[in-house]
Design a protein around this motif. Sequence first.
Motif, PDB file in Angstrom:
ATOM      1  N   THR A   7      44.892 102.296  29.888  1.00  0.00           N
ATOM      2  CA  THR A   7      43.778 101.394  29.617  1.00  0.00           C
ATOM      3  C   THR A   7      42.512 102.041  30.178  1.00  0.00           C
ATOM      4  O   THR A   7      42.568 102.975  30.987  1.00  0.00           O
ATOM      5  N   ALA A   8      41.360 101.520  29.774  1.00  0.00           N
ATOM      6  CA  ALA A   8      40.100 102.079  30.267  1.00  0.00           C
ATOM      7  C   ALA A   8      39.996 101.922  31.776  1.00  0.00           C
ATOM      8  O   ALA A   8      39.509 102.805  32.482  1.00  0.00           O
ATOM      9  N   TYR A 171      48.764  93.053  27.003  1.00  0.00           N
ATOM     10  CA  TYR A 171      47.442  93.667  27.158  1.00  0.00           C
ATOM     11  C   TYR A 171      46.767  93.934  25.809  1.00  0.00           C
ATOM     12  O   TYR A 171      45.572  93.656  25.641  1.00  0.00           O
ATOM     13  N   GLU A 172      47.484  94.464  24.853  1.00  0.00           N
ATOM     14  CA  GLU A 172      46.863  94.797  23.569  1.00  0.00           C
ATOM     15  C   GLU A 172      46.314  93.548  22.879  1.00  0.00           C
ATOM     16  O   GLU A 172      45.209  93.559  22.323  1.00  0.00           O
ATOM     17  N   LEU A 175      43.249  92.422  24.757  1.00  0.00           N
ATOM     18  CA  LEU A 175      42.122  93.305  24.477  1.00  0.00           C
ATOM     19  C   LEU A 175      41.528  93.002  23.106  1.00  0.00           C
ATOM     20  O   LEU A 175      40.298  92.919  22.947  1.00  0.00           O
ATOM     21  N   LEU A 179      37.705  91.800  22.542  1.00  0.00           N
ATOM     22  CA  LEU A 179      36.753  92.556  21.726  1.00  0.00           C
ATOM     23  C   LEU A 179      36.169  91.679  20.623  1.00  0.00           C
ATOM     24  O   LEU A 179      34.980  91.787  20.282  1.00  0.00           O
ATOM     25  N   TYR A 183      32.893  90.975  23.276  1.00  0.00           N
ATOM     26  CA  TYR A 183      32.295  92.309  23.365  1.00  0.00           C
ATOM     27  C   TYR A 183      30.788  92.289  23.122  1.00  0.00           C
ATOM     28  O   TYR A 183      30.002  92.829  23.921  1.00  0.00           O
ATOM     29  N   LEU A 317      37.513  90.057  28.660  1.00  0.00           N
ATOM     30  CA  LEU A 317      37.463  91.472  28.280  1.00  0.00           C
ATOM     31  C   LEU A 317      37.117  92.309  29.506  1.00  0.00           C
ATOM     32  O   LEU A 317      36.028  92.175  30.059  1.00  0.00           O
ATOM     33  N   GLU A 320      35.632  97.702  32.107  1.00  0.00           N
ATOM     34  CA  GLU A 320      35.827  99.126  31.833  1.00  0.00           C
ATOM     35  C   GLU A 320      36.042  99.402  30.354  1.00  0.00           C
ATOM     36  O   GLU A 320      35.701 100.467  29.849  1.00  0.00           O
ATOM     37  N   GLU A 321      36.632  98.426  29.645  1.00  0.00           N
ATOM     38  CA  GLU A 321      36.813  98.588  28.202  1.00  0.00           C
ATOM     39  C   GLU A 321      35.465  98.562  27.489  1.00  0.00           C
ATOM     40  O   GLU A 321      35.269  99.237  26.476  1.00  0.00           O
ATOM     41  N   ARG A 325      33.633 101.886  25.306  1.00  0.00           N
ATOM     42  CA  ARG A 325      33.212 101.774  23.908  1.00  0.00           C
ATOM     43  C   ARG A 325      31.711 101.930  23.719  1.00  0.00           C
ATOM     44  O   ARG A 325      31.254 102.134  22.593  1.00  0.00           O
TER      45      ARG A 325
END
Length: 443
Positions: A7-8, A171-172, A175, A179, A183, A317, A320-321, A325
């Motif tokens: 992950t980020a 997690y996916e 995420l 997003l 986001y 969110l 770090e993600e 991006r």
Amino acid sequence: MIVRQLTAGQAVYHDFIVADTTCVPAKRLFAAYVVRARLDLERLAQSVDRVVALHDSLRTAVELVDGAPMQVVREPGEITGPALRSVTWDGTPATTAQLVGALDDWWTVPRPLAVQVLAGHGPEEETLVVCVFNHVSSDGVSAEMVFDQIRREYDGEGAKPADVEQFSSYYEAMLAEGLDEVYEDWVRLLDEGSPALPSWMIEEKLDARDVAVGFHYWSLESLSTAALAEVTRAQGCTQFEVLAACAALYFRREDGHPVNFGVIHSGRHRSGGFDVQGLLRSYVVDVVDHAGVPTVTDAVRRRRDLLRHRTEHFAKLPFEEVCARTGRTPGWRAGQLGAWEVELNGMYAATPDLSMQQAPVLVAEVPLSEEAACENGGPVLLLSFTLGQDKVDAGLRYVSPPVDASLVARIAADFEETVRFVHDHPDAPVTDAPAIFRTAPSR
């Protein structure tokens, strides 16, 4: 064996660990306890092994696969090394510190196990149990959480495998949801604010290549604690919300521009396990704009409402993600500005009375010095609070340059003055409150 992308957040922490000069707390988490009984170490080792078998995150290593760092998750049967090591302990805090310190660099190379448990009997009827954890291996795990599961397993109260939801299983989806829902709001808010520091501090941070991390600890005076309690009751806030409002007042900019703060939150706990949403130290950004806010009481109420909304909304969110991006840097290294340069963290003092083998469990005294020269200084100031029933302990983690020990002591004193000001002058204009640009106008 399963191989997955990092992950980020994991990528950021892995970068810390393998850096040549990294501040020690970024390399490992630990929790140390003294159990007032002589535990059966063989039974304890079996308890540790059962907890390791329950959680993929405790069997996750970061290893290079085709030249790129990846998560490598091993099955319990693939783990060969012991998770628990018996140690010699003389009952002194100095020896406890030596045992923890010996594992400071343990995960600078790949290790199949993300946890190491040290246990040893003392000269009295007591047992030291130290849990050291590599928090790169999973978002959302603390050494205290791992110890609590070991304690429960030892006493026959452990979780069943079917009740544990693995981090990788959600997690996916989390995420993707974040997003989609958060986001754009994250990006918009990050663009609104600016660093909560005088310009000379920003310039010195950007010019620095080698920095030191220091700590200043104190307890709020009784008058400040009483003032905090009264404002909390009067405004329908938590203690942390009032302290966050005081920080927003004190760290406001002289030019009135909106200011960025990082706020640490604990995510959403999931049943049966110790994984939480995002990183253990997940962040939301709180942009403070006092424009159009007439009084300090209005500032407290506005901070209360916005902080509640943003903590819930942006926790969906991981920060770090967002950085990964948008090309933003988390700003953890010297010579870089982060999304914020003042960070707030609140936690409650340990309240539950723990027991193990029907004996009291006490937090061990570990006199470690976390001051270190490093290249990942992070935000210039991290203001943390441990909230007790009648006491508030505070800490200021600071990066030098630009902050030194004398300046951080002045900031601590001024912050308490701000708490009392909010209580004593509820109808005063925001511009009358203490401010860092008056404490530290220039070098």
